[in-house]
Write a protein that holds these residues in place. Structure first.
Motif, PDB file in Angstrom:
ATOM      1  N   UNK A  59       1.061  -6.153   4.439  1.00  0.00           N
ATOM      2  CA  UNK A  59       0.326  -5.242   5.330  1.00  0.00           C
ATOM      3  C   UNK A  59       0.567  -3.782   4.938  1.00  0.00           C
ATOM      4  N   UNK A  60       1.793  -3.515   4.508  1.00  0.00           N
ATOM      5  CA  UNK A  60       2.148  -2.151   4.095  1.00  0.00           C
ATOM      6  C   UNK A  60       1.298  -1.717   2.894  1.00  0.00           C
ATOM      7  N   UNK A  61       1.148  -2.606   1.934  1.00  0.00           N
ATOM      8  CA  UNK A  61       0.336  -2.309   0.755  1.00  0.00           C
ATOM      9  C   UNK A  61      -1.128  -2.129   1.131  1.00  0.00           C
ATOM     10  N   UNK A  62      -1.599  -2.962   2.059  1.00  0.00           N
ATOM     11  CA  UNK A  62      -2.993  -2.841   2.512  1.00  0.00           C
ATOM     12  C   UNK A  62      -3.231  -1.494   3.205  1.00  0.00           C
ATOM     13  N   UNK A  63      -2.248  -1.062   3.992  1.00  0.00           N
ATOM     14  CA  UNK A  63      -2.355   0.220   4.689  1.00  0.00           C
ATOM     15  C   UNK A  63      -2.396   1.386   3.694  1.00  0.00           C
TER      16      UNK A  63
END
Length: 202
Positions: A164-168
């Motif tokens: 999720x961090x990478x997607x953000x």
């Protein structure tokens, strides 16, 4: 006796003649000296007059030069101040456009519409002038930087997964590109999605 008398008369005539010559020469010399003195005095007076005029002219010229320099510097300062005031006004208007776009985005509550409002806010802010462009850039960069810091903190605390961090982060990069697109004069409709109310469209 007659010879002696004649000689005496000749001597007397000679003495009188020499005396006359001396008197005439002295008078002539005096006149000549007076004439030279008068001429010298006149020349000195003319020279002083010319020097005085030249000095006054020089002082006047220098004074005018200083006045012109002061005027030029004053104009430059005034123009610079006016320019700063105009930039400040543009910055204020640009900031208002950014806030307006953010409120519209919250109001529309449409998934995927954030890029459109990012571009729209930057586009309208940039239309206010160089100050507006600066405002849009500052606000956009601050928002993206704050978001990234928040994402990193949540990921570090375990409140956000690595995926999720990478997607953000990827989404934040897309926001940055939308900001730049609108700020450079690109049409915000490039990012428009279905569902945005007509009254909130560009």
């Amino acid at each position: 006796m007659k010879g002696f008398t004649l000689l005496l008369v000749l001597c007397l005539i000679l003495v009188l003649y020499v005396d006359d010559i001396h008197s005439w020469w002295g008078s002539s010399s005096s006149r000549s000296s007076g004439s030279r003195s008068s001429g010298s005095s006149n020349r000195s007076s003319i020279s002083r007059t010319r020097t005085s005029w030249w000095r006054r002219s020089s002082v006047k010229s220098k004074t005018q030069t200083v006045i012109n320099k002061v005027k030029d510097k004053t104009k430059a300062v005034i123009n610079k101040l006016k320019d700063k005031i105009n930039r400040a006004k543009e910055y204020s208007k640009g900031s208002k456009e950014m806030v307006k776009a953010y409120r519209e985005m919250r109001k529309s509550n449409v998934i995927g519409a954030d890029k459109y409002f990012h571009a729209k806010g930057n586009y309208n802010a940039a239309k206010q002038g160089p100050g507006g462009v600066k405002a849009a850039e500052d606000i956009s960069n601050l928002r993206e930087k704050t978001d990234k810091m928040r994402y990193k903190e949540e990921n570090t605390l375990g409140l956000m997964s690595d995926k999720e961090y990478k997607e953000k982060l990827a989404d934040s990069d897309k926001d940055r590109k939308a900001n730049q697109w609108g700020r450079s004069g690109g049409d915000p409709n490039k990012y428009r999605v279905n569902g945005i109310p007509d009254n909130l469209k560009k």
